[in-house]
Scaffold this motif. Structure first.
Motif, short mmCIF file in Angstrom:
data_model
loop_
_atom_site.label_atom_id
_atom_site.label_comp_id
_atom_site.label_asym_id
_atom_site.label_seq_id
_atom_site.Cartn_x
_atom_site.Cartn_y
_atom_site.Cartn_z
N ASP A 1 6.68 2.81 -7.59
CA ASP A 1 6.06 2.89 -8.91
C ASP A 1 6.07 4.32 -9.44
O ASP A 1 6.41 4.57 -10.60
CB ASP A 1 4.61 2.39 -8.84
N ARG B 1 3.77 1.69 -4.01
CA ARG B 1 3.18 2.81 -4.72
C ARG B 1 4.20 3.93 -4.91
O ARG B 1 4.29 4.55 -5.97
CB ARG B 1 1.94 3.33 -3.98
N ASN C 1 -0.91 5.30 -16.76
CA ASN C 1 -1.77 4.58 -15.81
C ASN C 1 -1.08 4.42 -14.46
O ASN C 1 -1.72 4.51 -13.41
CB ASN C 1 -2.13 3.19 -16.36
N GLY D 1 -10.11 -3.23 -11.99
CA GLY D 1 -8.98 -2.67 -11.28
C GLY D 1 -8.98 -2.91 -9.79
O GLY D 1 -9.78 -3.69 -9.26
N TYR D 2 -8.09 -2.21 -9.11
CA TYR D 2 -7.84 -2.34 -7.69
C TYR D 2 -9.10 -2.05 -6.88
O TYR D 2 -9.73 -1.00 -7.05
CB TYR D 2 -6.72 -1.38 -7.32
N GLY E 1 -2.05 6.07 -10.72
CA GLY E 1 -2.32 5.19 -9.59
C GLY E 1 -3.23 4.03 -9.92
O GLY E 1 -3.58 3.24 -9.04
N ASP E 2 -3.61 3.89 -11.19
CA ASP E 2 -4.47 2.78 -11.60
C ASP E 2 -3.70 1.47 -11.73
O ASP E 2 -4.29 0.40 -11.60
CB ASP E 2 -5.15 3.09 -12.94
N MET E 3 -2.41 1.57 -12.03
CA MET E 3 -1.62 0.39 -12.29
C MET E 3 -0.28 0.46 -11.57
O MET E 3 0.10 1.49 -11.03
CB MET E 3 -1.39 0.20 -13.80
N SER E 4 0.42 -0.66 -11.60
CA SER E 4 1.76 -0.79 -11.07
C SER E 4 2.64 -1.37 -12.19
O SER E 4 2.12 -1.85 -13.20
CB SER E 4 1.76 -1.73 -9.86
N LYS F 1 0.80 -1.23 0.00
CA LYS F 1 0.00 0.00 0.00
C LYS F 1 0.83 1.27 0.00
O LYS F 1 0.36 2.32 -0.48
CB LYS F 1 -0.93 0.00 1.22
N ARG G 1 -2.85 -3.73 -6.88
CA ARG G 1 -3.02 -3.01 -8.14
C ARG G 1 -2.62 -3.88 -9.32
O ARG G 1 -1.64 -4.61 -9.26
CB ARG G 1 -2.17 -1.73 -8.15
#
Length: 243
Positions: A35, A32, A125, A73-74, A129-132, A28, A158
């Motif tokens: 990333d 992040r 993305n 998504g997450y 924050g939508d993806m990693s 978390k 994610r």
């Protein structure tokens, strides 16, 4: 089809999972942050590559430069995944799975898919924050909606540009063949992908992510040098000849 769903409608239908994480602080907070920093570092040199790709896509086929599509998504939040467009406009109205030597793929798109350069826009993305970089590869909404209770843990983390299934199934078009790619994908590939997604979600850690990151780079390099072992030869040992 999921293309007919709005984002809000899709969110109401997607399964929600808030289960425990194996490494909650890493997943978390730390991941992040990593990333975001890596995406900023990679963005500017990647823009040098993306700009000529955008020109090539626009000048060689009718339609937009980017392809956007809703994915699960997450924590059940649908998001629009971003790619360079590699198919003719309206291709997803016929089938969502790309067949071997699919005629819908454009000439430039074939190069982008082989090199995986079509995925570069997903840096945006990640920044959003939508993806990693590493995480369960986001699936079509209609498949995400069908996750079993055991598979819903995929939504713990994610989604990513790459995961173990991306490496093992890198030659997916070869695996699904020509005749019925969508049927083959659902019957022979989807369960295996979900098994690997679940295994990743249940064991996510910095060490695992670092391994998948470097394995992905190596796998893509081998694919472009045509040195990787044939995907067709790998699956029979793992799936009883279904790949």
């Amino acid at each position: 089809m999921e293309k007919d769903l709005t984002r809000d409608a899709a969110q109401k239908q997607l399964p929600r999972w808030d289960g425990p994480l194996t490494h909650p602080f890493y997943s978390k907070v730390l991941k992040r942050g990593l990333d975001f920093v890596l995406a900023v570092v990679f963005l500017f040199p990647c823009l040098v590559v993306m700009l000529p790709i955008a020109v090539a896509v626009k000048c060689t086929s009718r339609g937009p430069v980017f392809y956007r599509a809703l994915r699960g998504g997450y924590h059940n939040r649908p998001f629009s995944i971003l790619k360079f467009r590699t198919m003719v406009v309206g291709a997803d109205q016929y089938a969502s799975t790309t067949a071997l030597d699919d005629p819908r793929v454009t000439r430039v798109g074939r190069v982008l898919r082989h090199s995986k350069l079509d995925e570069l826009p997903q840096l945006f993305n990640i920044l959003k924050g939508d993806m990693s970089f590493i995480g369960p590869r986001p699936e079509l909404l209609r498949y995400t909606m069908r996750y079993t209770p055991e598979q819903q843990c995929i939504l713990w983390v994610r989604p990513g540009i790459s995961d173990p299934s991306s490496i093992h199934l890198i030659n997916l078009d070869e695996l699904v063949g020509h005749d019925d790619p969508e049927g083959c994908y659902e019957a022979k590939i989807l369960d295996e992908k979900n098994r690997m997604r679940v295994a990743y979600a249940r064991s996510q850690s910095f060490g695992l992510d670092a391994k998948v990151f470097w394995d992905t780079l190596l796998c893509v390099l081998k694919k472009n040098l045509k040195r990787e072992p044939s995907a067709r030869s790998e699956m029979p040992a793992r799936q009883g000849g279904n790949r």
